[in-house]
Design an enzyme around this catalytic site. Structure first.
Site, PDB file in Angstrom:
ATOM      1  N   SER A   1       1.464  -9.897  -0.961  1.00 40.39           N
ATOM      2  CA  SER A   1       1.164  -8.460  -0.855  1.00 40.39           C
ATOM      3  C   SER A   1       1.482  -7.860   0.505  1.00 40.39           C
ATOM      4  O   SER A   1       1.744  -6.665   0.611  1.00 40.39           O
ATOM      5  CB  SER A   1      -0.297  -8.207  -1.210  1.00 40.39           C
ATOM      6  OG  SER A   1      -1.150  -9.018  -0.429  1.00 40.39           O
TER       7      SER A   1
ATOM      8  N   LYS B   1       0.809  -1.224   0.000  1.00 44.16           N
ATOM      9  CA  LYS B   1       0.000   0.000   0.000  1.00 44.16           C
ATOM     10  C   LYS B   1       0.843   1.275   0.000  1.00 44.16           C
ATOM     11  O   LYS B   1       0.453   2.284  -0.566  1.00 44.16           O
ATOM     12  CB  LYS B   1      -0.956  -0.001   1.196  1.00 44.16           C
ATOM     13  CG  LYS B   1      -2.136  -0.945   0.987  1.00 44.16           C
ATOM     14  CD  LYS B   1      -3.249  -0.658   1.959  1.00 44.16           C
ATOM     15  CE  LYS B   1      -4.509  -1.416   1.584  1.00 44.16           C
ATOM     16  NZ  LYS B   1      -4.408  -2.868   1.872  1.00 44.16           N
TER      17      LYS B   1
ATOM     18  N   GLU C   1      -9.931   7.771   3.078  1.00 44.76           N
ATOM     19  CA  GLU C   1     -10.801   6.967   3.932  1.00 44.76           C
ATOM     20  C   GLU C   1     -10.102   5.647   4.200  1.00 44.76           C
ATOM     21  O   GLU C   1      -9.213   5.240   3.443  1.00 44.76           O
ATOM     22  CB  GLU C   1     -12.162   6.717   3.278  1.00 44.76           C
ATOM     23  CG  GLU C   1     -12.207   5.539   2.309  1.00 44.76           C
ATOM     24  CD  GLU C   1     -11.571   5.830   0.970  1.00 44.76           C
ATOM     25  OE1 GLU C   1     -11.620   6.987   0.525  1.00 44.76           O
ATOM     26  OE2 GLU C   1     -11.037   4.880   0.365  1.00 44.76           O
TER      27      GLU C   1
HETATM   28  C1  LIG Z   1      -5.239  -3.826   1.263  1.00 41.28           C
HETATM   29  C2  LIG Z   1      -4.565  -5.102   1.009  1.00 41.28           C
HETATM   30  C3  LIG Z   1      -4.934  -5.940  -0.076  1.00 41.28           C
HETATM   31  C4  LIG Z   1      -6.096  -5.659  -0.975  1.00 41.28           C
HETATM   32  O1  LIG Z   1      -6.002  -4.505  -1.736  1.00 41.28           O
HETATM   33  P1  LIG Z   1      -5.706  -4.542  -3.300  1.00 41.28           P
HETATM   34  O2  LIG Z   1      -5.987  -3.146  -3.721  1.00 41.28           O
HETATM   35  O3  LIG Z   1      -6.622  -5.537  -3.924  1.00 41.28           O
HETATM   36  O4  LIG Z   1      -4.283  -4.914  -3.474  1.00 41.28           O
HETATM   37  C5  LIG Z   1      -4.210  -7.105  -0.286  1.00 41.28           C
HETATM   38  N1  LIG Z   1      -3.191  -7.462   0.531  1.00 41.28           N
HETATM   39  C6  LIG Z   1      -2.814  -6.694   1.572  1.00 41.28           C
HETATM   40  C7  LIG Z   1      -1.690  -7.147   2.427  1.00 41.28           C
HETATM   41  C8  LIG Z   1      -3.486  -5.504   1.860  1.00 41.28           C
HETATM   42  O5  LIG Z   1      -3.118  -4.760   2.907  1.00 41.28           O
END
Ligand SMILES: *Cc1c(COP(=O)(O)O)cnc(C)c1O
Length: 401
Positions: free
Chosen positions: A377, A89, A111
């Protein structure tokens, strides 16, 4: 087939900017200026510097012996969990706050639902010295209090959204209202590839640092030019868009999106927007989302807060309809099992969001010489309690058999 945005802000029939008239000029100004800022060499230099020295990029492409053995192929984890803030993020929030500064904005609003986007925005604002106002539903403030404290520690003002169900959608409404009231000085930082044009494309470009690095790392590690599969989880779709970006027009690279099936596609507790959604306008763009017959947005359910969103971004709706990406629905339990297994077998505790991408591998067929890249992610520190509860529950139910 073109998978990039067209000049009107559409991916096929999806996208566009469906906003109240009072927001027209904000959105139009941003639509006219964002690409020039992104292309500016000075901007690129500053962003690259911060991505390297502040975020800790590039992130490793780690060959996983455990997953490679399990699936009899070559699985690599793109370690976004090692980014400062604990997920991808920050790539986006840092980029948007930098864009805001270039556009002469003096105030940031955003938000947040579970708080990760709020924390990543507050970090970027602290670093770049802009006042930061994070709208958060009152219910979410209670549920996610540690993130509220993080944001406050980072100097942000957390504004409780007191209307409606007092959750994410109400926070979104109130952040929009703030922006409408402060159109000149305020920049609105959106947390995924959703919202009115140009946000989906702007966020995808900022996250495309992920696929740019994969494109460099795969030849170094494997001798192949391209990966055969790129797998990522989809909430709104930003880590997936960032992982797919440089491969969109290379059809030999299979793109796989893992959606949260929640308790199951037919349980009524799901977040799988391509399986259970249909076309409509959500948060300012035409896309796919779960809705009633009358078009009212349905509540999503996923064990992971980051995937608990009733829609997907317009790029993903288009990748789905064209068949360019394959969408796989992964249940809460499948994700938790995959996350626990990676923790035990590889010493990496993944975010439960990312564990959906890991679990999607079991739905696919691979050849022994395939190169499979999974976007990890984020890290799972925030999910400890959920993992532990699930693991205890499994132990007890096992003992009872
Ligand atoms: C917020 C988040 C997501 C989902 O958001 P995307 O916009 O679909 O990437 C996925 N993995 C993690 C670790 C997150 O914090």
């Amino acid at each position: 087939m073109n998978y990039q945005i067209d000049e009107n802000g559409f991916y096929g029939p999806y996208g566009g900017a469906y906003v109240p008239e009072v927001l027209f000029s904000n959105i139009e100004n941003l639509g006219e200026s964002y690409q020039a800022v992104l292309n500016d060499p000075g901007f690129q230099k500053e962003l690259s510097r911060l991505l390297k020295l502040y975020v800790g990029r590039e992130t490793p492409l780690y060959p996983s012996p455990y997953l490679s053995g399990l699936y009899q192929t070559n699985v690599f984890l793109k370690r976004e969990d090692l980014c400062h803030s604990g997920s991808h993020k920050i790539n986006n929030t840092l980029g948007q706050v930098l864009i805001a500064k270039r556009l002469g904005k003096t105030r940031i609003v955003a938000e947040t639902g579970a708080g990760s986007h709020g924390v990543a925005t507050a970090m970027a604002c602290a670093l770049l010295k802009l006042p930061c106002f994070i709208y958060m539903g009152e219910v979410d403030i209670k549920r996610q209090f540690p993130n509220v404290e993080r944001m406050r520690l980072l100097g942000a003002t957390v504004v409780p959204a007191l209307s409606g169900s007092k959750t994410l959608k109400d926070a979104t409404n109130e952040a929009f209202r703030d922006w409408i009231n402060n159109p000149v000085d305020t920049f609105y930082v959106i947390g995924s590839v959703v919202g009115p044009h140009p946000y989906p494309d702007m966020v995808a470009q900022l996250q495309s640092v992920i696929s740019r690095e994969i494109l460099r790392q795969v030849p170094d590690l494997t001798g192949k030019v391209m990966p055969d599969h790129v797998v990522a989880c989809v909430g709104g779709g930003s880590n997936a868009a960032g992982s797919f970006y440089h491969f969109l027009n290379s059809p030999e690279v299979k793109l796989i999106a893992a959606e949260a099936a929640g308790k199951g596609l037919d349980s009524g507790f799901t977040a799988a927007a391509t399986f259970r959604g249909k076309e409509g306008i959500l948060h300012g763009s035409k896309t796919k989302f779960m809705q009633t017959k009358e078009g009212q947005v349905l509540e999503a359910h996923s064990i992971s807060a980051g995937l608990d969103y009733p829609g997907i971004g317009p790029l993903h709706a288009w990748l789905h309809d064209t068949g360019r990406a394959q969408f796989i629905a992964v249940t809460d339990d499948e994700a938790l099992d995959a996350g626990l297994a990676l923790s035990e077998m590889e010493g990496i505790i993944p975010a439960i969001e990312s564990a959906h991408a890991l679990a999607a591998l079991s739905h696919l067929d691979f050849k022994p010489d395939d190169v499979v890249v999974v976007c990890l992610s984020g890290r799972g520190d925030k999910d400890l309690e959920t993992y532990i509860q699930y693991s205890n529950f499994k132990k007890t139910s096992h003992e009872n058999i």
